[in-house]
Design a protein around this motif. Structure first.
Motif, PDB file in Angstrom:
ATOM      1  N   ARG A   1       0.813  -1.221   0.000  1.00 56.59           N
ATOM      2  CA  ARG A   1       0.000   0.000   0.000  1.00 56.59           C
ATOM      3  C   ARG A   1       0.848   1.275   0.000  1.00 56.59           C
ATOM      4  O   ARG A   1       0.379   2.333  -0.420  1.00 56.59           O
ATOM      5  N   ASP A   2       2.096   1.189   0.459  1.00 57.25           N
ATOM      6  CA  ASP A   2       2.910   2.408   0.485  1.00 57.25           C
ATOM      7  C   ASP A   2       3.363   2.826  -0.910  1.00 57.25           C
ATOM      8  O   ASP A   2       3.978   3.876  -1.087  1.00 57.25           O
ATOM      9  N   LYS A   3       3.051   2.022  -1.932  1.00 58.05           N
ATOM     10  CA  LYS A   3       3.354   2.384  -3.313  1.00 58.05           C
ATOM     11  C   LYS A   3       2.188   3.106  -3.979  1.00 58.05           C
ATOM     12  O   LYS A   3       2.309   3.531  -5.131  1.00 58.05           O
ATOM     13  N   CYS A   4       1.074   3.228  -3.276  1.00 56.12           N
ATOM     14  CA  CYS A   4      -0.153   3.714  -3.911  1.00 56.12           C
ATOM     15  C   CYS A   4      -0.210   5.239  -3.973  1.00 56.12           C
ATOM     16  O   CYS A   4       0.032   5.933  -2.977  1.00 56.12           O
ATOM     17  N   TRP A   5      -0.575   5.737  -5.128  1.00 57.75           N
ATOM     18  CA  TRP A   5      -0.889   7.154  -5.323  1.00 57.75           C
ATOM     19  C   TRP A   5      -2.142   7.448  -4.502  1.00 57.75           C
ATOM     20  O   TRP A   5      -3.014   6.575  -4.344  1.00 57.75           O
ATOM     21  N   PRO A   6      -2.317   8.665  -3.967  1.00 56.55           N
ATOM     22  CA  PRO A   6      -3.480   8.952  -3.116  1.00 56.55           C
ATOM     23  C   PRO A   6      -4.814   8.750  -3.842  1.00 56.55           C
ATOM     24  O   PRO A   6      -4.956   9.025  -5.038  1.00 56.55           O
TER      25      PRO A   6
ATOM     26  N   MET B   1     -10.418 -10.448 -14.432  1.00 52.24           N
ATOM     27  CA  MET B   1     -10.088  -9.026 -14.415  1.00 52.24           C
ATOM     28  C   MET B   1      -9.374  -8.629 -15.704  1.00 52.24           C
ATOM     29  O   MET B   1      -9.586  -7.525 -16.230  1.00 52.24           O
ATOM     30  N   ALA B   2      -8.560  -9.526 -16.238  1.00 49.85           N
ATOM     31  CA  ALA B   2      -7.866  -9.230 -17.492  1.00 49.85           C
ATOM     32  C   ALA B   2      -8.845  -9.067 -18.643  1.00 49.85           C
ATOM     33  O   ALA B   2      -8.664  -8.210 -19.513  1.00 49.85           O
ATOM     34  N   VAL B   3      -9.892  -9.880 -18.672  1.00 53.39           N
ATOM     35  CA  VAL B   3     -10.910  -9.723 -19.712  1.00 53.39           C
ATOM     36  C   VAL B   3     -11.570  -8.362 -19.599  1.00 53.39           C
ATOM     37  O   VAL B   3     -11.812  -7.676 -20.603  1.00 53.39           O
ATOM     38  N   LEU B   4     -11.874  -7.951 -18.375  1.00 51.61           N
ATOM     39  CA  LEU B   4     -12.463  -6.630 -18.137  1.00 51.61           C
ATOM     40  C   LEU B   4     -11.539  -5.536 -18.651  1.00 51.61           C
ATOM     41  O   LEU B   4     -11.972  -4.586 -19.321  1.00 51.61           O
ATOM     42  N   MET B   5     -10.247  -5.662 -18.380  1.00 52.46           N
ATOM     43  CA  MET B   5      -9.282  -4.645 -18.809  1.00 52.46           C
ATOM     44  C   MET B   5      -9.076  -4.668 -20.321  1.00 52.46           C
ATOM     45  O   MET B   5      -8.877  -3.619 -20.938  1.00 52.46           O
ATOM     46  N   LYS B   6      -9.118  -5.845 -20.892  1.00 49.63           N
ATOM     47  CA  LYS B   6      -8.869  -5.974 -22.330  1.00 49.63           C
ATOM     48  C   LYS B   6      -9.828  -5.129 -23.150  1.00 49.63           C
ATOM     49  O   LYS B   6      -9.467  -4.610 -24.220  1.00 49.63           O
ATOM     50  N   GLN B   7     -11.035  -4.948 -22.663  1.00 50.16           N
ATOM     51  CA  GLN B   7     -12.054  -4.213 -23.405  1.00 50.16           C
ATOM     52  C   GLN B   7     -12.100  -2.727 -23.051  1.00 50.16           C
ATOM     53  O   GLN B   7     -12.948  -1.993 -23.543  1.00 50.16           O
ATOM     54  N   ALA B   8     -11.165  -2.285 -22.190  1.00 53.46           N
ATOM     55  CA  ALA B   8     -11.106  -0.878 -21.806  1.00 53.46           C
ATOM     56  C   ALA B   8     -10.290  -0.082 -22.825  1.00 53.46           C
ATOM     57  O   ALA B   8      -9.563  -0.645 -23.650  1.00 53.46           O
ATOM     58  N   ARG B   9     -10.408   1.235 -22.752  1.00 56.09           N
ATOM     59  CA  ARG B   9      -9.621   2.108 -23.629  1.00 56.09           C
ATOM     60  C   ARG B   9      -8.301   2.502 -23.000  1.00 56.09           C
ATOM     61  O   ARG B   9      -7.348   2.868 -23.709  1.00 56.09           O
ATOM     62  N   LEU B  10      -8.227   2.457 -21.671  1.00 52.16           N
ATOM     63  CA  LEU B  10      -7.033   2.949 -20.979  1.00 52.16           C
ATOM     64  C   LEU B  10      -7.015   2.390 -19.569  1.00 52.16           C
ATOM     65  O   LEU B  10      -8.067   2.152 -18.965  1.00 52.16           O
ATOM     66  N   LEU B  11      -5.815   2.198 -19.042  1.00 50.72           N
ATOM     67  CA  LEU B  11      -5.617   1.852 -17.633  1.00 50.72           C
ATOM     68  C   LEU B  11      -4.765   2.932 -16.994  1.00 50.72           C
ATOM     69  O   LEU B  11      -3.731   3.334 -17.546  1.00 50.72           O
ATOM     70  N   VAL B  12      -5.195   3.387 -15.823  1.00 52.35           N
ATOM     71  CA  VAL B  12      -4.378   4.277 -14.986  1.00 52.35           C
ATOM     72  C   VAL B  12      -4.106   3.516 -13.697  1.00 52.35           C
ATOM     73  O   VAL B  12      -5.051   3.075 -13.026  1.00 52.35           O
ATOM     74  N   CYS B  13      -2.828   3.360 -13.339  1.00 50.45           N
ATOM     75  CA  CYS B  13      -2.518   2.486 -12.212  1.00 50.45           C
ATOM     76  C   CYS B  13      -1.206   2.882 -11.547  1.00 50.45           C
ATOM     77  O   CYS B  13      -0.431   3.696 -12.065  1.00 50.45           O
ATOM     78  N   ASN B  14      -0.961   2.266 -10.387  1.00 53.69           N
ATOM     79  CA  ASN B  14       0.338   2.347  -9.741  1.00 53.69           C
ATOM     80  C   ASN B  14       1.300   1.387 -10.442  1.00 53.69           C
ATOM     81  O   ASN B  14       0.905   0.556 -11.259  1.00 53.69           O
ATOM     82  N   ASP B  15       2.554   1.498 -10.053  1.00 48.38           N
ATOM     83  CA  ASP B  15       3.549   0.528 -10.492  1.00 48.38           C
ATOM     84  C   ASP B  15       3.279  -0.790  -9.772  1.00 48.38           C
ATOM     85  O   ASP B  15       3.666  -0.988  -8.630  1.00 48.38           O
ATOM     86  N   THR B  16       2.555  -1.681 -10.437  1.00 51.96           N
ATOM     87  CA  THR B  16       2.198  -2.962  -9.847  1.00 51.96           C
ATOM     88  C   THR B  16       1.963  -3.963 -10.968  1.00 51.96           C
ATOM     89  O   THR B  16       2.115  -3.617 -12.150  1.00 51.96           O
ATOM     90  N   GLY B  17       1.607  -5.198 -10.627  1.00 53.88           N
ATOM     91  CA  GLY B  17       1.524  -6.260 -11.622  1.00 53.88           C
ATOM     92  C   GLY B  17       0.598  -5.973 -12.778  1.00 53.88           C
ATOM     93  O   GLY B  17       0.851  -6.428 -13.905  1.00 53.88           O
ATOM     94  N   VAL B  18      -0.498  -5.233 -12.539  1.00 50.61           N
ATOM     95  CA  VAL B  18      -1.446  -4.991 -13.635  1.00 50.61           C
ATOM     96  C   VAL B  18      -0.842  -4.137 -14.737  1.00 50.61           C
ATOM     97  O   VAL B  18      -1.327  -4.176 -15.880  1.00 50.61           O
TER      98      VAL B  18
ATOM     99  N   VAL C   1       1.218   4.722 -15.928  1.00 47.95           N
ATOM    100  CA  VAL C   1       1.685   4.032 -14.721  1.00 47.95           C
ATOM    101  C   VAL C   1       2.421   5.025 -13.836  1.00 47.95           C
ATOM    102  O   VAL C   1       3.360   5.695 -14.290  1.00 47.95           O
ATOM    103  N   ILE C   2       2.018   5.098 -12.579  1.00 48.02           N
ATOM    104  CA  ILE C   2       2.578   6.070 -11.648  1.00 48.02           C
ATOM    105  C   ILE C   2       3.560   5.366 -10.720  1.00 48.02           C
ATOM    106  O   ILE C   2       3.199   4.441  -9.996  1.00 48.02           O
ATOM    107  N   PHE C   3       4.806   5.803 -10.754  1.00 47.45           N
ATOM    108  CA  PHE C   3       5.872   5.235  -9.942  1.00 47.45           C
ATOM    109  C   PHE C   3       6.174   6.138  -8.747  1.00 47.45           C
ATOM    110  O   PHE C   3       6.162   7.364  -8.872  1.00 47.45           O
ATOM    111  N   SER C   4       6.488   5.505  -7.604  1.00 52.27           N
ATOM    112  CA  SER C   4       6.868   6.286  -6.426  1.00 52.27           C
ATOM    113  C   SER C   4       8.072   5.718  -5.693  1.00 52.27           C
ATOM    114  O   SER C   4       8.709   6.429  -4.922  1.00 52.27           O
TER     115      SER C   4
END
Length: 350
Positions: free
Chosen positions: A204-209, A263-280, A293-296
C-alpha cells in the motif's frame, strides 16, 4: 578457446526454471520463457515458483509443462517458509534428475544456493561478481541496468537461445470470459466505452493517493465521455470505494473476488488503464491495453514497460504530478501521434 553456449553443448530434455515471485515479475519473464521453449522445443520445462503461480503455469502452458510450488527460504521475503516441506521438496527435485536448473530469480546471492539444491546435471543463471563457466555451471554477472524483461531474455540468449520477440503476453481463456460474465461486474459496460483505474498495489505504500486517482478519473470521464471502472482484488475493495467516494462521476467498483483472468478480460475491453507501479501494468502490456503508470518507489528504468508510446510512466513519489498523468492519459485516449508529443516537449516523461 571460448566454449559453445550451454544449450548447444548439452542434450537437454528437462529444465527446472526457478522464479518464485509475484504477478508482474512473472510476466516480465515471458520473453525469456518464450525463447527457452523455442530453443528447447522437446524439453520438459518445469516452473518452480510461489504457490499462486500454478495459475501462471497453466495460463502459459504453451511455454511451461509442469509446476512445482516452492516452500520458501528464510532470506526470501515473498512468502513464509513452510519448514516441514523443505526436505521432501529438495528430495523430490533431486529425484527428478533435471538436465538443467535455470535460475531466473535475481542476482543469485540467495537463489543460486537454492537452485544448486535441485540436483540438476547443469546449472545456469546470474551471479554476483565474476562469471563462472565450467562444463556444468554457467553463471553470468547480474546486469545492474536495463529493463527486467531484457535482463532475463539476454540471459537465455547467452545460453544459446534466440530472441523470439521482447513483447509481453497475457493469454485469455474462455473460462476467464465466462467468469466475468457470471460475476455481473461488466453488465452495461460497452467495449471501448470505459477506462480502468487501478488504485491498489501489493504494498500500500506504493499507492498514489485516492483523491488523485478520483480527480484524474473525473476529468477523463467528463472530457471523453467514458465510464470509469475501479479494478482491484477483493482485498482492495476499500481502496476502490475510497476513490469512488471522492468522485463526481459514477464509478463501477470492480474490486471483487474474481480471478486475475476475469479481471484481465475486463481490462482488455477498456480504452485505458491508470494504475500504480504494480503487476497490472505488465498485464496491460501483455493485453495491448494503453496505460499510464505512476511510480513512487521502484526503479522506473527496470520496471517500466518497453513500449513507451502506449505505456506512459510518471515518476511521482510526492503525488504532485496529477497534471502530467492527465496530460499523458488525454494523449493516449485521443490517439495523439507520439512523434508530435515529443516535438511538443511532452517527453521524456519520467
Amino acid at each position: 578457446m571460448q566454449r559453445r553456449p550451454l544449450f548447444h553443448r548439452l542434450d537437454i530434455d528437462s529444465v527446472a526454471v526457478f522464479r518464485a515471485l509475484h504477478l508482474g515479475d512473472m510476466l516480465c519473464a515471458v520473453p525469456a520463457l518464450r525463447a527457452l521453449r523455442t530453443a528447447l522445443p522437446h524439453a520438459r520445462i518445469t516452473l518452480v515458483g510461489l504457490p499462486w503461480a500454478s495459475q501462471f503455469a497453466a495460463r502459459f502452458r504453451h511455454y511451461i509443462d509442469d509446476f512445482l510450488p516452492f516452500p520458501g527460504h528464510p532470506l526470501l521475503p515473498e512468502q513464509p517458509v513452510r519448514h516441514e516441506e523443505l526436505t521432501p521438496f529438495y528430495a523430490s527435485m533431486c529425484a527428478r534428475r533435471f538436465t538443467l536448473a535455470l535460475q531466473l530469480h535475481g542476482n543469485g546471492g540467495i537463489s543460486n544456493e537454492i537452485v544448486a539444491g535441485f540436483g540438476a546435471h547443469a546449472v545456469a543463471g546470474h551471479c554476483q561478481g565474476k562469471p563462472v563457466a565450467t562444463e556444468r555451471t554457467v553463471l553470468f554477472p547480474y546486469p545492474e541496468v536495463g529493463a527486467e524483461s531484457e535482463r532475463l531474455l539476454h540471459l537465455v540468449q547467452r545460453l544459446g537461445a534466440s530472441a523470439v520477440g521482447d513483447y509481453l503476453e497475457f493469454p485469455l481463456a474462455s473460462e476467464d470470459r465466462q467468469e466475468l460474465e457470471a460475476s455481473g461486474i461488466a453488465t452495461g459496460l460497452q467495449p471501448g466505452g470505459y477506462i480502468c483505474v487501478h488504485p491498489g498495489a501489493r504494498k500500500r505504500d506504493k499507492c498514489w493517493p485516492a483523491r488523485r486517482f478520483a480527480d484524474v478519473a473525473d476529468r477523463l470521464a467528463a472530457e471523453f465521455g467514458v465510464d470509469v471502472v475501479l479494478t482491484g482484488s477483493a482485498d482492495e475493495a476499500d481502496l476502490a470505494a475510497e476513490v469512488a467516494s471522492h468522485m463526481q462521476a459514477r464509478a463501477v467498483n470492480a474490486a471483487a473476488p474474481i480471478s486475475i483472468g476475469a479481471m484481465a478480460v475486463l481490462m482488455k475491453q477498456a480504452r485505458l488503464l491508470v494504475c500504480n507501479d504494480t503487476g497490472v501494468s505488465h498485464m496491460a502490456a501483455g493485453l495491448r491495453l494503453k496505460s499510464v503508470v505512476i511510480f513512487s518507489k521502484a526503479d522506473i528504468a527496470r520496471w517500466a514497460p518497453l513500449d513507451r508510446d502506449n505505456h506512459r510512466c510518471i515518476w511521482d513519489p510526492d503525488a504532485q504530478r496529477s497534471a502530467a498523468v492527465l496530460q499523458h492519459a488525454r494523449a493516449l485516449l485521443a490517439g495523439t501521434d507520439p512523434g508530435r508529443q515529443r516535438r511538443a516537449g511532452m517527453w521524456p516523461y519520467w
